[in-house]
Every structure is written in structure tokens, then in C-alpha cells.
Design an enzyme around this catalytic site. Structure first.
Site, PDB file in Angstrom:
ATOM      1  N   ASP A 196      -5.864   2.592  -1.205  1.00 43.65           N
ATOM      2  CA  ASP A 196      -6.531   3.399  -0.190  1.00 43.65           C
ATOM      3  C   ASP A 196      -6.925   4.730  -0.828  1.00 43.65           C
ATOM      4  O   ASP A 196      -6.062   5.503  -1.252  1.00 43.65           O
ATOM      5  CB  ASP A 196      -5.597   3.615   0.996  1.00 43.65           C
ATOM      6  N   GLU A 249       0.814  -1.215   0.000  1.00 40.27           N
ATOM      7  CA  GLU A 249       0.000   0.000   0.000  1.00 40.27           C
ATOM      8  C   GLU A 249       0.847   1.264   0.000  1.00 40.27           C
ATOM      9  O   GLU A 249       1.640   1.476   0.921  1.00 40.27           O
ATOM     10  CB  GLU A 249      -0.894   0.016   1.243  1.00 40.27           C
ATOM     11  N   GLN A 262      -9.577   0.655   0.540  1.00 41.87           N
ATOM     12  CA  GLN A 262      -9.970   1.297   1.796  1.00 41.87           C
ATOM     13  C   GLN A 262     -10.490   2.699   1.511  1.00 41.87           C
ATOM     14  O   GLN A 262     -10.129   3.302   0.497  1.00 41.87           O
ATOM     15  CB  GLN A 262      -8.798   1.352   2.776  1.00 41.87           C
ATOM     16  N   GLU A 289     -11.409   2.428   6.835  1.00 38.53           N
ATOM     17  CA  GLU A 289     -10.266   2.814   7.658  1.00 38.53           C
ATOM     18  C   GLU A 289     -10.348   4.317   7.935  1.00 38.53           C
ATOM     19  O   GLU A 289      -9.550   5.108   7.434  1.00 38.53           O
ATOM     20  CB  GLU A 289      -8.946   2.450   6.972  1.00 38.53           C
TER      21      GLU A 289
END
Length: 255
Positions: free
Chosen positions: A176, A141, A202, A238
Site C-alpha cells: 500500500d 500488508e 493500493q 483504497e
């Protein structure tokens, strides 16, 4: 609409960690993720998941000494042995908890340091092979430097290059949305282009990292695009609730 996983490291923190599982289930979640399970026996985590009727979506490999500032070990040449131990520990936990994915944190190192790059590539290959043998997927990530200064993997294109250069089918991208917007913007185009490499997604509001739909992005459009690209995994929530976790869950019904 995508299916959501509650991130128990950020959500339901009004309760002790093990009580957050049932709280997430009671709020309507069917799966959870979190940073690290290692403060508790893997068997206890498994029992807690089962009691709440939840599935595991993802957790991270051990990061080193988090309290001392470690944010992973993969790019740190002088800590290769510690990385190997962390990898073994995460797979042991993953086998018991039945997680489909592990996230390999990169650590804090200059992204253009040849020794750090070589170390990261070696450790990524080691982790790819070990997790594939265990039947667990591996994701990496990119993380923005505002939230995590000095983080080695701080660019989406570099992450894709590392994945492509390795050429191992078990390694994919953790996309993300919060980090993507802060690092590069262009979220929708990136989702479409990177879709074949995405293993986990996310979401959080930008720039506050609070509930989706409360920031600068049109999260309804983004979630519709996630459906459009054919993503079948969980979208990890998240984010840090602006108040009591349950009081801020209305966003899931508003989009």
C-alpha cells in the site's frame, strides 16, 4: 498505465454497498475490492459482480469484531480457533466469488511479543497452505500506526522477513503506497526492490488518504514505476473521496 480496482468500502459510499458495483462499472472500473463481503451471501456478491461486468480483485479475511476494535486475528494467541473459523469462511467466500487474493489481517498486538510472533507465524503457515489448496493467493500488508494504532504488522521489512522465513510461494506482500510513505517513505526504491514479492498494490494520497495526485507524492511517477517493474495485477484505489466519488475521478485521466 496500471489497471485500477475501485475499493467499494471507501468509494461510492453515497450508495448502499450492493449498488456500488454498478456505480463503479459505470465510472469505468473493470474490477473491485473491499474490506469484507460477509454481510451478504457469497452467491449474491457473485451475481452482483456478474451483472456489473466486474472482476473481483481482493477482499480481507474476517477481522473478528470490527466494531469492538478488532483488526484481525492472526497474531492473537487466545483466538486461534476463531482465526481457523475465519480462514475457513474466507476461503468459502473466495471460492464462490472467485477472488484471486485474500488479505490476512494481523490484529492488534505488540510486534515484539514472542507469543504474538509465534502465533502469527503459525497462522500464516496455516493460511498459506489452506489458500494454496483452494487456488487463492494470500497477501499480508504492513499498516501504519497513525491509521491503525497497535497493529502488529507495522513494518515492511518485518513483513518481508515473515514471507521469506515461511518460504511458501502462495504468500506475497500487499504494498500500500499510502502506508509505505507514512511508515518509511522511499516508495520508488521499495517498489523496485520488493517487486518479486508484491502480490497486490493500493494507492491513496498522502497524508489525506483522498484521491491520488492530491497529496505530497508524485503519483504519476509512482504509477509509471509500477508499470516499469512489470506488475500485472490491479492497483486498488483504497482512498476516501474528498467529495462525491464520481466528481473526483479526473485524476485517472490526468496522469
Amino acid at each position: 498505465m496500471p489497471k485500477f480496482a475501485a475499493n467499494l468500502s471507501m468509494m461510492f459510499t453515497e450508495r448502499p454497498f450492493l449498488e456500488r458495483f454498478q456505480a463503479a462499472a459505470s465510472a469505468g472500473f473493470t474490477a473491485v475490492e473491499y474490506l469484507f463481503p460477509y454481510d451478504h451471501p457469497a452467491e449474491l456478491i457473485t451475481e452482483t459482480l456478474a451483472a456489473a461486468g466486474l472482476k473481483q480483485a481482493l477482499f480481507n479475511m474476517p477481522p473478528g469484531n470490527w466494531a469492538a476494535g478488532d483488526r484481525g486475528l492472526a497474531s492473537l494467541p487466545d483466538r486461534r480457533e476463531e482465526f481457523a473459523t475465519a480462514l475457513s469462511t474466507s476461503i468459502s467466500y473466495g471460492n464462490v466469488i472467485k477472488t484471486p487474493l485474500l488479505h490476512m489481517m494481523a490484529g492488534n498486538a505488540p510486534w515484539d511479543d514472542p507469543l504474538a510472533v509465534a502465533c502469527y507465524r503459525d497462522n500464516l503457515q496455516r493460511a498459506a497452505e489452506a489458500t494454496a489448496e483452494a487456488g487463492i493467493g494470500l497477501v499480508i500488508e504492513p499498516i501504519n500506526g497513525r491509521d491503525m494504532p497497535g497493529y502488529f504488522l507495522n513494518h515492511f521489512e518485518r513483513a518481508l522477513t515473515l514471507i521469506d522465513d515461511l518460504g511458501h510461494s502462495n504468500v506475497r506482500l500487499q504494498f500500500d503506497i499510502y502506508h509505505r510513505q507514512i511508515l518509511h517513505g522511499d516508495v520508488l526504491t521499495a517498489l523496485r526492490r520488493m517487486a518479486p514479492d508484491i502480490g497486490h498494490i493500493q494507492i491513496a494520497a498522502v497524508p489525506t488518504r483522498n484521491e491520488p495526485t492530491t497529496g505530497e507524492l508524485n503519483d504519476g511517477v509512482i504509477l509509471a514505476e509500477i508499470d516499469a517493474i512489470g506488475y500485472q495485477g490491479y492497483v486498488g484505489c483504497e482512498y476516501r473521496p474528498a467529495g462525491i466519488t464520481e466528481e473526483g475521478l479526473g485524476w485517472m485521466k490526468s496522469i
